[in-house]
Scaffold this motif. Structure first.
Motif, short mmCIF file in Angstrom:
data_model
loop_
_atom_site.label_atom_id
_atom_site.label_comp_id
_atom_site.label_asym_id
_atom_site.label_seq_id
_atom_site.Cartn_x
_atom_site.Cartn_y
_atom_site.Cartn_z
N UNK A 1 33.81 37.37 45.54
CA UNK A 1 34.14 37.10 46.95
C UNK A 1 34.26 35.61 47.22
N UNK A 2 33.44 34.80 46.55
CA UNK A 2 33.45 33.35 46.77
C UNK A 2 34.57 32.63 46.01
N UNK A 3 35.26 33.36 45.15
CA UNK A 3 36.34 32.72 44.38
C UNK A 3 35.83 32.00 43.14
N UNK A 4 34.58 32.25 42.78
CA UNK A 4 34.05 31.62 41.56
C UNK A 4 34.63 32.30 40.32
N UNK A 5 34.89 33.60 40.42
CA UNK A 5 35.56 34.30 39.32
C UNK A 5 36.84 34.95 39.85
N UNK A 6 37.81 35.09 38.95
CA UNK A 6 39.09 35.69 39.34
C UNK A 6 39.04 37.21 39.34
N UNK A 7 38.18 37.78 38.49
CA UNK A 7 38.13 39.24 38.38
C UNK A 7 36.82 39.65 37.72
N UNK A 8 36.42 40.90 38.00
CA UNK A 8 35.19 41.46 37.43
C UNK A 8 35.56 42.73 36.66
N UNK A 9 35.01 42.87 35.45
CA UNK A 9 35.32 44.04 34.60
C UNK A 9 34.04 44.68 34.08
N UNK A 10 34.09 45.98 33.75
CA UNK A 10 32.97 46.55 33.01
C UNK A 10 32.80 45.75 31.72
N UNK A 11 31.55 45.59 31.29
CA UNK A 11 31.26 44.76 30.12
C UNK A 11 32.17 45.07 28.93
N UNK A 12 32.37 46.37 28.66
CA UNK A 12 33.12 46.75 27.46
C UNK A 12 34.62 46.42 27.58
N UNK A 13 35.07 46.10 28.79
CA UNK A 13 36.50 45.78 28.97
C UNK A 13 36.75 44.27 29.09
N UNK A 14 35.67 43.50 29.17
CA UNK A 14 35.82 42.06 29.48
C UNK A 14 36.65 41.30 28.46
N UNK A 15 36.33 41.45 27.17
CA UNK A 15 37.04 40.65 26.18
C UNK A 15 38.51 41.06 26.07
N UNK A 16 38.77 42.37 26.20
CA UNK A 16 40.17 42.81 26.16
C UNK A 16 40.94 42.20 27.33
N UNK A 17 40.27 42.13 28.49
CA UNK A 17 40.93 41.53 29.67
C UNK A 17 41.18 40.05 29.45
N UNK A 18 40.20 39.38 28.85
CA UNK A 18 40.37 37.94 28.58
C UNK A 18 41.50 37.71 27.58
#
Ligand code: CO8
Length: 257
Positions: free
Chosen positions: A172-189
């Motif tokens: 909400x504060x714009x500190x991160x662009x998106x939030x993912x379930x842990x197991x999807x994070x690296x694939x998203x990156x």
């Protein structure tokens, strides 16, 4: 290297901080190894970096409190400078850096993520600058980068109150662009990094430099910075290829560095 792993995946380099016994906390050796790893990145073959922490609990739980506990004033200042030098190297590194924040990003960990171009995180991520509760100020750029990233009022509230925030608030504060379930994070990156890497490398580098350098000066000077970097793209093979592909109605593009 004992605490840093580096893996090359096509045009993308993945740096992993791996010090599980201390939730990937940054001691002098981790900072030194991170510095050496950044220096060793081959800019001919790498177009984007991902920075993450090993495991599913912590990105970086801060600077090493045990190491800092007995520092003198001079040593504290030197330790702060060491971290700042490495983080600034990352911030001004020619190619984009994505922080894949896989858990705690506290103190130096939050500061490290903010020296990256883009942050995405897992649902269990937690951000904060707890230093005031430890009797110190943030020392790796937190007072400066948090205020610039989420605004002065919110940054002051977090820093003065040593208040950690969860992933949804960071979003909400714009500190991160998106939030993912842990197991999807690296694939998203990796998907984001691949999306960046398919574009013209010189143009992407110049975009990073224009945004970063332009933010340090007033708008009249910032526009001049952009003009110069825009002009520098012309006559490059990538500009010929990018515009040529459009004019020839060609989908495939073959950018080189
Ligand atoms: N430094 C050293 N060791 C750490 C750190 C740290 N920052 N964080 C965790 N550890 C260690 C713990 O001591 C513990 O070790 P052991 O098993 O040997 O006791 C191990 O990691 C696991 O940690 P916990 O048992 O505490 O795990 P929990 O899941 O219970 O808690 C927390 C996780 C909430 C992340 C908790 O560990 C914590 O609060 N850690 C400290 C977070 C913090 O305050 N970070 C900011 C540090 S100050 C800083 O970063 C300043 C940056 C600028 C420096 C400028 C220098 C001049």
């Amino acid at each position: 290297m004992e605490f840093i792993c580096y893996e090359q995946k096509g045009f993308v380099g993945v740096i992993t901080i791996n010090r599980p016994k201390a939730l990937n906390a940054l001691n002098s050796q981790v900072l030194e190894e991170l510095d050496q790893t950044i220096d060793a990145v081959d800019l001919e073959s790498t177009r984007c970096l991902i920075l993450t922490g090993a495991g599913d609990k912590s990105f970086v739980a801060g600077a090493d409190i045990a190491e800092m506990s007995n520092l003198t004033k001079a040593e504290g200042e030197a330790f702060g400078k060491k971290g700042n030098d490495v983080f600034r190297k990352l911030e001004t590194f020619p190619i984009p850096v994505i922080a894949a924040v896989n858990g705690f990003a506290l103190g130096g960990g939050c500061e490290l993520s903010m020296s990256c171009d883009i942050r995405i995180c897992s649902e269990n991520a937690m951000f904060g600058q707890p230093e005031a509760g430890l009797g110190i100020t943030p020392g790796f750029g937190g007072t400066q980068r948090l205020a610039r990233t989420i605004g002065v009022g919110k940054a002051k509230e977090m820093i003065y109150g040593a208040r950690n925030i969860k992933a949804d608030e960071a979003y909400r504060l714009g500190l991160v662009n998106a939030v993912y379930p842990q197991e999807e994070l690296m694939a998203a990156a990796e998907k984001m990094a691949a999306g960046i890497s398919k574009n013209a490398p010189i143009a992407v580098r110049n975009c990073k430099k224009a945004i970063n350098d332009g933010l340090q000066v007033d708008m009249d000077q910032a526009i001049v910075i952009e003009e110069k970097l825009f002009g520098d793209c012309f006559e490059t093979a990538d500009q010929k290829e990018g515009m040529g592909a459009f004019l020839e109605k060609r989908k495939e593009k073959n950018f080189i560095n």
